[in-house]
Design a protein around this motif. Structure first.
Motif, PDB file in Angstrom:
ATOM      1  N   LYS A  86     -12.014 -14.173 -10.121  1.00  0.00           N
ATOM      2  CA  LYS A  86     -12.240 -15.333 -10.978  1.00  0.00           C
ATOM      3  C   LYS A  86     -11.031 -15.553 -11.898  1.00  0.00           C
ATOM      4  CE  LYS A  86     -15.914 -13.494 -12.706  1.00  0.00           C
ATOM      5  NZ  LYS A  86     -17.177 -13.249 -13.476  1.00  0.00           N
ATOM      6  N   GLU A  87     -10.696 -16.799 -12.136  1.00  0.00           N
ATOM      7  CA  GLU A  87      -9.599 -17.112 -13.046  1.00  0.00           C
ATOM      8  C   GLU A  87      -9.875 -16.505 -14.412  1.00  0.00           C
ATOM      9  OE1 GLU A  87      -7.263 -21.045 -14.832  1.00  0.00           O
ATOM     10  OE2 GLU A  87      -8.531 -21.227 -13.053  1.00  0.00           O
ATOM     11  N   GLY A  88      -8.830 -15.939 -15.024  1.00  0.00           N
ATOM     12  CA  GLY A  88      -8.967 -15.311 -16.329  1.00  0.00           C
ATOM     13  C   GLY A  88      -9.247 -13.823 -16.273  1.00  0.00           C
ATOM     14  N   THR A  89      -9.492 -13.293 -15.079  1.00  0.00           N
ATOM     15  CA  THR A  89      -9.776 -11.859 -14.923  1.00  0.00           C
ATOM     16  C   THR A  89      -8.610 -11.025 -15.448  1.00  0.00           C
ATOM     17  OG1 THR A  89     -11.176 -12.244 -12.987  1.00  0.00           O
ATOM     18  CG2 THR A  89     -10.253 -10.034 -13.242  1.00  0.00           C
ATOM     19  N   LEU A  90      -8.951  -9.946 -16.136  1.00  0.00           N
ATOM     20  CA  LEU A  90      -7.950  -9.008 -16.632  1.00  0.00           C
ATOM     21  C   LEU A  90      -7.692  -7.951 -15.569  1.00  0.00           C
ATOM     22  CD1 LEU A  90      -6.188  -7.842 -18.930  1.00  0.00           C
ATOM     23  CD2 LEU A  90      -8.210  -6.591 -19.717  1.00  0.00           C
ATOM     24  N   VAL A  91      -6.435  -7.784 -15.184  1.00  0.00           N
ATOM     25  CA  VAL A  91      -6.042  -6.789 -14.195  1.00  0.00           C
ATOM     26  C   VAL A  91      -5.316  -5.652 -14.900  1.00  0.00           C
ATOM     27  CG1 VAL A  91      -4.721  -6.346 -12.089  1.00  0.00           C
ATOM     28  CG2 VAL A  91      -5.813  -8.587 -12.439  1.00  0.00           C
ATOM     29  N   ILE A  92      -5.793  -4.438 -14.710  1.00  0.00           N
ATOM     30  CA  ILE A  92      -5.160  -3.248 -15.286  1.00  0.00           C
ATOM     31  C   ILE A  92      -4.592  -2.434 -14.136  1.00  0.00           C
ATOM     32  CG2 ILE A  92      -5.465  -1.194 -16.705  1.00  0.00           C
ATOM     33  CD1 ILE A  92      -8.009  -2.475 -17.846  1.00  0.00           C
ATOM     34  N   ASP A  93      -3.271  -2.358 -14.070  1.00  0.00           N
ATOM     35  CA  ASP A  93      -2.625  -1.614 -12.991  1.00  0.00           C
ATOM     36  C   ASP A  93      -2.269  -0.219 -13.478  1.00  0.00           C
ATOM     37  OD1 ASP A  93      -1.369  -0.806 -10.700  1.00  0.00           O
ATOM     38  OD2 ASP A  93       0.508  -1.865 -11.132  1.00  0.00           O
ATOM     39  N   PHE A  94      -3.040   0.769 -13.028  1.00  0.00           N
ATOM     40  CA  PHE A  94      -2.805   2.158 -13.400  1.00  0.00           C
ATOM     41  C   PHE A  94      -1.741   2.825 -12.516  1.00  0.00           C
ATOM     42  CE2 PHE A  94      -7.342   1.775 -14.870  1.00  0.00           C
ATOM     43  CZ  PHE A  94      -7.123   2.077 -16.207  1.00  0.00           C
ATOM     44  N   SER A  95      -1.270   2.128 -11.492  1.00  0.00           N
ATOM     45  CA  SER A  95      -0.288   2.689 -10.567  1.00  0.00           C
ATOM     46  C   SER A  95       1.051   2.900 -11.268  1.00  0.00           C
ATOM     47  CB  SER A  95      -0.088   1.740  -9.383  1.00  0.00           C
ATOM     48  OG  SER A  95      -1.306   1.243  -8.895  1.00  0.00           O
ATOM     49  N   SER A  96       1.881   3.762 -10.684  1.00  0.00           N
ATOM     50  CA  SER A  96       3.243   3.979 -11.184  1.00  0.00           C
ATOM     51  C   SER A  96       4.203   3.290 -10.226  1.00  0.00           C
ATOM     52  CB  SER A  96       3.559   5.478 -11.268  1.00  0.00           C
ATOM     53  OG  SER A  96       2.728   6.110 -12.207  1.00  0.00           O
ATOM     54  N   ILE A  97       4.789   2.179 -10.683  1.00  0.00           N
ATOM     55  CA  ILE A  97       5.648   1.377  -9.813  1.00  0.00           C
ATOM     56  C   ILE A  97       6.905   0.954 -10.564  1.00  0.00           C
ATOM     57  CG2 ILE A  97       3.647   0.572  -8.520  1.00  0.00           C
ATOM     58  CD1 ILE A  97       3.994  -2.174  -9.870  1.00  0.00           C
ATOM     59  N   ARG A  98       7.767   0.205  -9.895  1.00  0.00           N
ATOM     60  CA  ARG A  98       9.029  -0.224 -10.487  1.00  0.00           C
ATOM     61  C   ARG A  98       8.775  -1.208 -11.632  1.00  0.00           C
ATOM     62  NH1 ARG A  98      11.821  -2.597  -5.340  1.00  0.00           N
ATOM     63  NH2 ARG A  98      12.705  -3.920  -6.995  1.00  0.00           N
ATOM     64  N   GLU A 229      -1.930  23.245  -3.627  1.00  0.00           N
ATOM     65  CA  GLU A 229      -2.879  22.175  -3.341  1.00  0.00           C
ATOM     66  C   GLU A 229      -2.549  20.992  -4.254  1.00  0.00           C
ATOM     67  OE1 GLU A 229      -6.070  20.501  -1.265  1.00  0.00           O
ATOM     68  OE2 GLU A 229      -5.091  22.444  -0.957  1.00  0.00           O
ATOM     69  N   PRO A 230      -2.390  19.789  -3.696  1.00  0.00           N
ATOM     70  CA  PRO A 230      -1.821  18.708  -4.503  1.00  0.00           C
ATOM     71  C   PRO A 230      -2.726  18.187  -5.615  1.00  0.00           C
ATOM     72  CG  PRO A 230      -2.457  17.898  -2.340  1.00  0.00           C
ATOM     73  CD  PRO A 230      -2.597  19.382  -2.297  1.00  0.00           C
ATOM     74  N   GLY A 231      -2.183  18.212  -6.830  1.00  0.00           N
ATOM     75  CA  GLY A 231      -2.739  17.455  -7.945  1.00  0.00           C
ATOM     76  C   GLY A 231      -1.900  16.201  -8.109  1.00  0.00           C
ATOM     77  N   PHE A 232      -0.587  16.363  -7.855  1.00  0.00           N
ATOM     78  CA  PHE A 232       0.333  15.225  -7.796  1.00  0.00           C
ATOM     79  C   PHE A 232       1.400  15.584  -6.774  1.00  0.00           C
ATOM     80  CE2 PHE A 232       3.863  12.506  -9.088  1.00  0.00           C
ATOM     81  CZ  PHE A 232       3.213  11.283  -9.197  1.00  0.00           C
ATOM     82  N   ARG A 233       1.438  14.842  -5.685  1.00  0.00           N
ATOM     83  CA  ARG A 233       2.248  15.227  -4.541  1.00  0.00           C
ATOM     84  C   ARG A 233       3.750  15.020  -4.765  1.00  0.00           C
ATOM     85  NH1 ARG A 233       1.430  11.724  -0.647  1.00  0.00           N
ATOM     86  NH2 ARG A 233      -0.089  10.403  -1.706  1.00  0.00           N
ATOM     87  N   ILE A 234       4.539  15.886  -4.152  1.00  0.00           N
ATOM     88  CA  ILE A 234       5.991  15.742  -4.163  1.00  0.00           C
ATOM     89  C   ILE A 234       6.390  14.369  -3.620  1.00  0.00           C
ATOM     90  CG2 ILE A 234       8.076  16.520  -2.930  1.00  0.00           C
ATOM     91  CD1 ILE A 234       7.108  19.413  -3.466  1.00  0.00           C
ATOM     92  N   ASP A 235       5.709  13.882  -2.597  1.00  0.00           N
ATOM     93  CA  ASP A 235       6.000  12.547  -2.065  1.00  0.00           C
ATOM     94  C   ASP A 235       5.991  11.493  -3.164  1.00  0.00           C
ATOM     95  OD1 ASP A 235       6.446  13.088   0.629  1.00  0.00           O
ATOM     96  OD2 ASP A 235       4.339  12.835   1.185  1.00  0.00           O
ATOM     97  N   LEU A 236       4.985  11.548  -4.029  1.00  0.00           N
ATOM     98  CA  LEU A 236       4.865  10.556  -5.102  1.00  0.00           C
ATOM     99  C   LEU A 236       5.909  10.774  -6.190  1.00  0.00           C
ATOM    100  CD1 LEU A 236       0.990  10.268  -5.409  1.00  0.00           C
ATOM    101  CD2 LEU A 236       2.574   8.614  -4.409  1.00  0.00           C
ATOM    102  N   HIS A 237       6.203  12.033  -6.482  1.00  0.00           N
ATOM    103  CA  HIS A 237       7.213  12.283  -7.514  1.00  0.00           C
ATOM    104  C   HIS A 237       8.603  11.902  -6.993  1.00  0.00           C
ATOM    105  CE1 HIS A 237       7.368  14.661 -11.484  1.00  0.00           C
ATOM    106  NE2 HIS A 237       8.328  13.749 -11.464  1.00  0.00           N
ATOM    107  N   LYS A 239       9.111   9.360  -5.049  1.00  0.00           N
ATOM    108  CA  LYS A 239       9.106   7.910  -5.287  1.00  0.00           C
ATOM    109  C   LYS A 239       9.446   7.593  -6.742  1.00  0.00           C
ATOM    110  CE  LYS A 239       5.411   6.157  -6.460  1.00  0.00           C
ATOM    111  NZ  LYS A 239       4.662   5.840  -7.702  1.00  0.00           N
ATOM    112  N   ASP A 240       8.834   8.332  -7.656  1.00  0.00           N
ATOM    113  CA  ASP A 240       9.060   8.082  -9.078  1.00  0.00           C
ATOM    114  C   ASP A 240      10.495   8.390  -9.508  1.00  0.00           C
ATOM    115  OD1 ASP A 240       6.462   7.280  -9.352  1.00  0.00           O
ATOM    116  OD2 ASP A 240       5.739   9.194 -10.144  1.00  0.00           O
TER     117      ASP A 240
END
Length: 294
Positions: A86-98, A229-237, A239-240
């Motif tokens: 719906k128009e006006g919706t608030l989007v919260i992006d918790f992702s880690s991106i550029r 055991e991954p809590g935060f994967r090397i693949d993602l770090h 990327k970061d």
């Protein structure tokens, strides 16, 4: 209380969505792998078969996916948020991106009648499970104020750091610091083991002095037991660290230690460790030292 669509129910997103449901919100979850919606459904939430279905009646859309292209697909795709919410919706992006991608997405959101906050998190799986994440938020003051009760349900340290893109910039700095700390701890562990020092007491005393850190507290067990055991994967770090080094270059600043750690992260990934927890950088030090077994 809000109706929240939560897109991305992985290691981080799943416990976050459950906390929001337990806080009294009505959470509808979507994940590419439908089985990942089970913890949310067990907590009283519901599962959607598509992003479009999840966001159709949502007041707030939360996104927690791995990388910039994933966020772009979620928001801009034909089945995505901007085409179906719906128009006006608030989007919260918790992702880690550029940061630059976040700025572009915020403009696209505004053009289509939506509002976007970039709200990347730090704290890993433990922080997500304990609702103790550190959340760095970029966006408009009014949108942050509206989102604050939602952010407080999943985070312990919630700070508005500036306009759109600022949250992602602060997260990039966070990942630089965390990676450098993990690498230093890994080198210290291999160094201590080479001299036959009793590792547990050694890390106890190091943790009580200036060498102490949350990284030492949270990652010492991984390193002493060689369990990644991954809590935060090397693949993602990996990327970061690419985000950090690229953004630093664009800003005309140098991050020499960051560049080195980025290469060590890339080496770990190239040697097949990408799916391990980022504490698995220890294996890279062991590999370089001729001490890696198994």
């Amino acid at each position: 209380m809000s109706t929240i669509a939560f897109i991305g129910l992985g290691i981080m997103g799943s416990p976050m969505a459950v906390h929001l449901q337990n806080a009294g919100h009505d959470v509808v979850g979507y994940n590419l792998h439908p089985d990942k919606t089970k913890p949310l459904v067990d907590a009283g939430g519901s599962a959607a078969a598509s992003i479009a279905e999840a966001v159709r009646d949502a007041e707030v859309v939360a996104v927690m996916v791995p990388d910039s292209p994933d966020v772009q697909d979620v928001l801009l795709g034909e089945d995505g948020v901007f085409a179906n919410a719906k128009e006006g919706t608030l989007v919260i992006d918790f992702s880690s991106i550029r940061p630059d991608v976040t700025v572009q997405l915020a403009k696209a959101a505004g053009d289509k009648g939506f509002r976007l906050l970039d709200a990347p998190v730090s704290g890993g799986e433990a922080g997500a499970k304990n609702a103790a994440l550190s959340i760095m938020v970029g966006g408009a003051d009014a949108d942050f104020a509206e989102a604050k009760p939602i952010l407080d349900a999943v985070g312990k340290t919630v700070v508005h750091v500036g306009g759109n893109g600022a949250g992602q910039t602060v997260k990039a700095a966070n990942q630089l610091i965390v990676a450098a700390n993990i690498q230093a701890l890994a080198e210290a562990v291999v160094f201590l083991e080479a001299y036959g020092v009793d590792l547990g007491p050694a890390l106890d005393v190091l943790g009580g002095g200036l060498a102490g850190s949350k990284v030492l507290d949270q990652k010492r067990t991984n390193m002493t037991t060689k369990s990644f055991e991954p809590g935060f994967r090397i693949d993602l770090h990996h990327k970061d660290m690419g985000i950090v080094t690229s953004a630093a270059r664009e800003a005309g600043v140098v991050v020499p230690l960051g560049g080195l750690v980025a290469q060590l992260m890339a080496s770990a990934r190239a040697n097949g460790d990408g799916g391990l927890d980022h504490s698995g950088l220890l294996r890279g030090v062991e590999r370089l030292s001729g001490r890696l077994s198994g």
